[in-house]
Write a protein that holds these residues in place. Structure first.
Motif, PDB file in Angstrom:
ATOM      1  N   LEU A 108     -18.265  56.487  17.377  1.00 28.90           N
ATOM      2  CA  LEU A 108     -19.597  56.739  16.633  1.00 28.90           C
ATOM      3  C   LEU A 108     -19.352  56.286  15.367  1.00 28.90           C
ATOM      4  CD1 LEU A 108     -20.451  60.441  17.884  1.00 28.90           C
ATOM      5  CD2 LEU A 108     -21.691  58.215  18.580  1.00 28.90           C
ATOM      6  N   ASN A 160     -13.386  59.816  12.756  1.00 30.00           N
ATOM      7  CA  ASN A 160     -14.723  59.943  12.172  1.00 30.00           C
ATOM      8  C   ASN A 160     -15.603  59.492  12.576  1.00 30.00           C
ATOM      9  OD1 ASN A 160     -16.175  60.689  10.009  1.00 30.00           O
ATOM     10  ND2 ASN A 160     -14.733  60.014   8.312  1.00 30.00           N
ATOM     11  N   ASP A 161     -16.984  60.423  12.727  1.00 31.94           N
ATOM     12  CA  ASP A 161     -18.117  59.854  13.507  1.00 31.94           C
ATOM     13  C   ASP A 161     -19.029  59.398  12.316  1.00 31.94           C
ATOM     14  OD1 ASP A 161     -16.766  60.737  15.891  1.00 31.94           O
ATOM     15  OD2 ASP A 161     -18.176  62.621  16.142  1.00 31.94           O
ATOM     16  N   ILE A 162     -18.628  59.299  11.217  1.00 35.75           N
ATOM     17  CA  ILE A 162     -18.980  58.634  10.083  1.00 35.75           C
ATOM     18  C   ILE A 162     -18.910  56.996  10.265  1.00 35.75           C
ATOM     19  CG2 ILE A 162     -19.629  58.171   7.682  1.00 35.75           C
ATOM     20  CD1 ILE A 162     -20.824  60.815   8.940  1.00 35.75           C
TER      21      ILE A 162
ATOM     22  N   ALA B 326     -19.542  65.360   9.643  1.00 34.12           N
ATOM     23  CA  ALA B 326     -19.218  63.961  10.170  1.00 34.12           C
ATOM     24  C   ALA B 326     -20.319  63.141  11.070  1.00 34.12           C
ATOM     25  CB  ALA B 326     -17.717  63.656  10.455  1.00 34.12           C
ATOM     26  N   GLY B 327     -21.465  63.605  11.082  1.00 37.23           N
ATOM     27  CA  GLY B 327     -22.614  63.144  11.922  1.00 37.23           C
ATOM     28  C   GLY B 327     -22.900  64.061  13.209  1.00 37.23           C
ATOM     29  N   GLN B 332     -21.342  63.957  21.607  1.00 39.77           N
ATOM     30  CA  GLN B 332     -20.498  63.529  20.445  1.00 39.77           C
ATOM     31  C   GLN B 332     -19.084  64.044  21.068  1.00 39.77           C
ATOM     32  OE1 GLN B 332     -21.443  65.376  17.059  1.00 39.77           O
ATOM     33  NE2 GLN B 332     -20.118  64.412  15.824  1.00 39.77           N
TER      34      GLN B 332
END
Lengths: 401, 392
Positions: A108, A160-162, B326-327, B332
């Motif tokens: 992600l 880190n999903d960013i 973080a989103g 997820q």
């Protein structure tokens, strides 16, 4: 004395593997400067665009150039889980090979970023392709797999999903990666030949996008790897990871430091000059909030420091004093670190507008503005007298006929 | 024909064995038949932290010289292999194929097609087989993909859904179009494709029960705030972690707090804690739901959450993610779990930190229960017509 000689010999061998026309990693050989390159200042589809090729995936990563090959990473797939490494002939843009893999870590990211955010690196005979998912792929220059590491497979909370974007650094026989995030946060040095872990050090569990950089050997001091984190800059022996010193500061999380001789220009308190004479620990010489960079890393050249601050302003400062010498509005949001080639700065903003700036005078001067017409986040590469630019969908070669 | 001696490298996996393997095959001409099974066995030993690399590197160099007729053997080596080994084998297969084509050779199309038809094979291997064919045969997509609408390879299925959507768009009769889109929706797993099909059906006056399609849990009991000052509460076992008592009142961060019943109407099952429980910073919330299963079965609990989180099923901690802002995405965090027959207890811990930035204020989650392919697994007591009353 003997140790210095050996390390110098090892460093020399490493350099010999790279051709003079190579741009082997993020920011080239570390400075973003190609002193002797002569690049065109203007280009469009009819002029000075030597070739332009389609890319099959996205990626803010920069191209690198190794032994006549332009290496690019992309990511694709609905979940950005397809990892691509591609090689193009630097001369004619012909695709030489491509390899695909499936990500083993988290894929992600912010929609503006992509899995292929880190820039690959090379030691002249191997390619180290790294991704936000913390997959690290080692190929030879012909695309043959040498080894494959899934660092998030090893340490499942790394991610880190960013999106992550720290680029690997090759120093001697070690490829250094900085995997800093809120989960499994660490930096590691892997053996370039086998991918095995030489060392691993825990880092603070915070998101960080800065890349490791090399502090060249100076006097009695061997070369070191600098790791910039949100609250500190640490120096490490490349082969062992041993921490040599630590400087605590509130560092920026995206732009990476620049080095010159015994000086480090650290994105902290705006930007801070540290002096590292010999074996000593660093001492702060000055800090300047006015020169603080936004996302692009600073460039140092002939006693001047160049940074792009928020709001699309290029600034020039005196490296010795930190005094601001001039500012120049170049507009737009900038992610890509500029390159300085043949005395000119090439600054490309997110909208694909490239400003060519002559920074040599008392004021900066825009000498040309060029349009790529696509968003660009990766820093360009310079090899020979050519500029290689990776836009959202294409790889471009800009050079005079 | 030179054959590799089958070396027992799996147990020792030492360098000598790998070198011996290289020596044995050194006389093998390019493209000659190799003992692919032995080589893939060595490569499949690669593991975390560089484990097995040295032996695998030697084996890979040999395997990449395999005859193109052995492509499907290399692909078969991916069955039940770990994700690292799958990538090593993929690279070998691609290298063999690319070398063959560069030398003017042909790929074993019939073998590759037969391999795709074996749905029990590793989905990624089958997908690679398809891509190898499609790379040389422009008609492959039209020939192979339409039959894969319910394929276990989600990549192949995705292509089939895309083709079916194109085909359905040409249907003029609304009733036939509805039937076609309903079939596509049933097959769709990727959220972006589900969204597309839903838009088509809604344009035709149809209601789509998205929560049911995905398996989002909509009914929760919530309690908050417990203290998470300095994010220290993440590792504190507050009373709901020891026992869920929906009648209890707990000593919370700002006084006594009871459980609150909440049913979300969000089509993607999002529970906005700020909205339901009020805005709190440095706070922990617990969310509890019961899930009735008709049998013992493996499932995945998939969480989207922009805050620190933990998931328990029947008291067993499945995953813990101490990550803030973080989103947030559907699926997820994925946690494998095993449902027991009857009533199962799902407990979530959702941790908010104290960041003050505008982008750090969300406190929310969405959870679904599904199988490994993302197919919804529904609680037996789920209201059947729930979607008809969704507020949009």
């Amino acid at each position: 004395m003997q140790r210095w000689l050996i390390s110098g010999w090892v460093a020399a061998c490493g350099c010999l593997m790279l051709c003079g026309a190579d741009w082997p990693q993020f920011r080239g050989t570390g400075s973003s400067v190609a002193t002797d390159a002569q690049l065109p200042t203007v280009w469009d589809e009819q002029t000075n665009v030597r070739w332009k090729v389609d890319l099959p995936g996205r990626g803010p990563s920069s191209p690198i150039v190794v032994d006549g090959r332009v290496i690019v990473t992309c990511s694709d797939g609905v979940d950005q889980d397809r990892l691509l490494v591609m090689a193009f002939d630097a001369g004619d843009g012909r695709e030489l090979w491509r390899r695909q893999f499936w990500a083993t870590g988290r894929t992600l990211s912010h929609p503006q970023s992509a899995n292929a955010a880190p820039t690959p690196a090379s030691d002249g005979k191997r390619i180290f392709a790294f991704y936000s998912s913390n997959d690290l792929i080692c190929l030879d220059l012909d695309g043959n797999l040498l080894w494959y590491r899934g660092l998030a497979y090893d340490y499942p909370k790394a991610g880190n999903d960013i999106g992550m974007s720290s680029s690997p650094l090759v120093v001697g026989q070690t490829v250094v990666v900085q995997v800093e995030n809120q989960g499994d946060s660490f930096a590691a040095g892997l053996d370039t030949a086998s991918g095995e872990e030489r060392w691993r050090v825990a880092r603070e569990p915070q998101a960080n996008w800065a890349s490791p950089i090399r502090l060249p050997a100076a006097g009695p001091r061997n070369e070191l790897v600098l790791l910039q984190s949100p609250s500190m800059l640490t120096a490490h022996e490349p082969a062992t990871g041993r921490e040599v010193w630590r400087y605590e500061a509130r560092c920026s999380g995206i732009p990476s430091a620049a080095t010159s001789g015994e000086a480090i220009f650290l994105p902290a308190e705006g930007i801070t000059r540290l002096n590292v004479p010999g074996m000593s620990e660093p001492t702060r010489q000055w800090s300047s909030n006015r020169l603080g960079p936004s996302s692009p890393s600073p460039i140092l050249h002939e006693g001047r420091l160049y940074t792009i601050t928020s709001g699309g302003v290029l600034k020039c400062g005196d490296a010795a004093s930190g005094e601001e010498l001039w500012v120049l509005r170049i507009d737009g949001t900038h992610w890509a670190t500029p390159v300085l080639a043949g005395g000119l700065l090439y600054c490309i903003n997110f909208d694909g507008v490239a400003k060519v700036v002559d920074p040599s005078g008392a004021e900066g001067k825009i000498v040309a503005t060029n349009q790529f017409g696509e968003s660009i986040q990766g820093s360009p590469a310079v090899a020979g007298n050519a500029l290689f630019v990776r836009s959202d969908k294409h790889l471009w070669k800009i050079a005079a006929p | 024909m030179n054959r590799i001696a089958v070396l027992s490298v799996g147990s020792t996996r030492n360098m000598l064995a790998a070198i011996a393997m290289l020596i044995v095959v050194a006389g093998t001409a390019r493209g000659e038949s190799l003992d692919v099974a032995a080589l893939t066995r060595t490569i499949r030993q690669v593991g975390p932290k560089g484990q097995g690399h040295r032996e695998a590197m030697v084996a890979w160099q040999t395997l990449s010289r395999a005859d193109v007729d052995q492509l499907t053997e290399i692909l078969a080596g991916m069955d039940d292999a770990n994700p690292l080994a799958v990538n090593w084998l993929r690279a070998a297969a691609e290298t063999v194929a690319q070398r063959t084509l560069a030398q003017g050779g042909k790929l074993p199309i019939a073998d590759l097609e037969a391999f795709i038809a074996q749905t029990g094979r590793e989905p990624r291997a089958r997908r690679l087989a398809y891509e190898l064919i499609a790379g040389v045969d422009p008609g492959a997509r039209q020939r192979l993909i339409p039959g894969l609408l319910n394929d276990p390879s989600l990549e192949l299925r995705r292509d089939a859904v895309a083709m079916a959507l194109d085909k359905a768009a040409a249907i003029e009769d609304p009733n036939r179009a509805i039937v076609a889109y309903r079939e596509i929706l049933t097959a769709s797993r990727a959220p972006d494709q589900v969204k597309l099909v839903t838009a088509k059906l809604e344009a035709l006056g149809q209601k789509v029960d998205l929560p049911r399609h995905f398996g989002f849990v909509m009914r929760w009991h919530l309690v908050a705030p417990f203290d998470n000052t300095g994010t220290q509460g993440f590792d504190v076992a507050y009373p709901p972690e020891r026992q869920v008592d929906l009648q209890a009142t707990y000593a919370g961060k700002e006084g006594d707090i009871p459980w609150v019943r909440h049913e979300t109407t969000d089509p993607y099952g999002v529970v906005d804690l700020n909205e339901v429980l009020g805005k709190h910073k440095g706070a922990i919330a617990y969310a509890y739901s019961e899930f009735v299963s008709d049998r013992e079965r493996d499932v995945e609990l998939r969480l989207g959450c922009i805050n620190g989180n933990k998931i328990w099923l029947n008291g067993q901690l499945l995953t813990a993610n101490h990550v803030y802002h973080a989103g947030m995405e559907v699926d997820q965090y994925k946690a494998k779990a095993r449902l027991r027959p009857g009533r199962n207890q799902i407990l979530l811990k959702i941790a908010q930190n104290e960041q003050t930035e505008n982008w750090a204020q969300r406190w929310q989650f969405q959870l679904r229960v599904c199988d490994q392919f993302g197919t919804a697994v529904l609680s037996q007591d789920r209201p059947l017509e729930q979607a008809a009353f969704l507020v949009r």
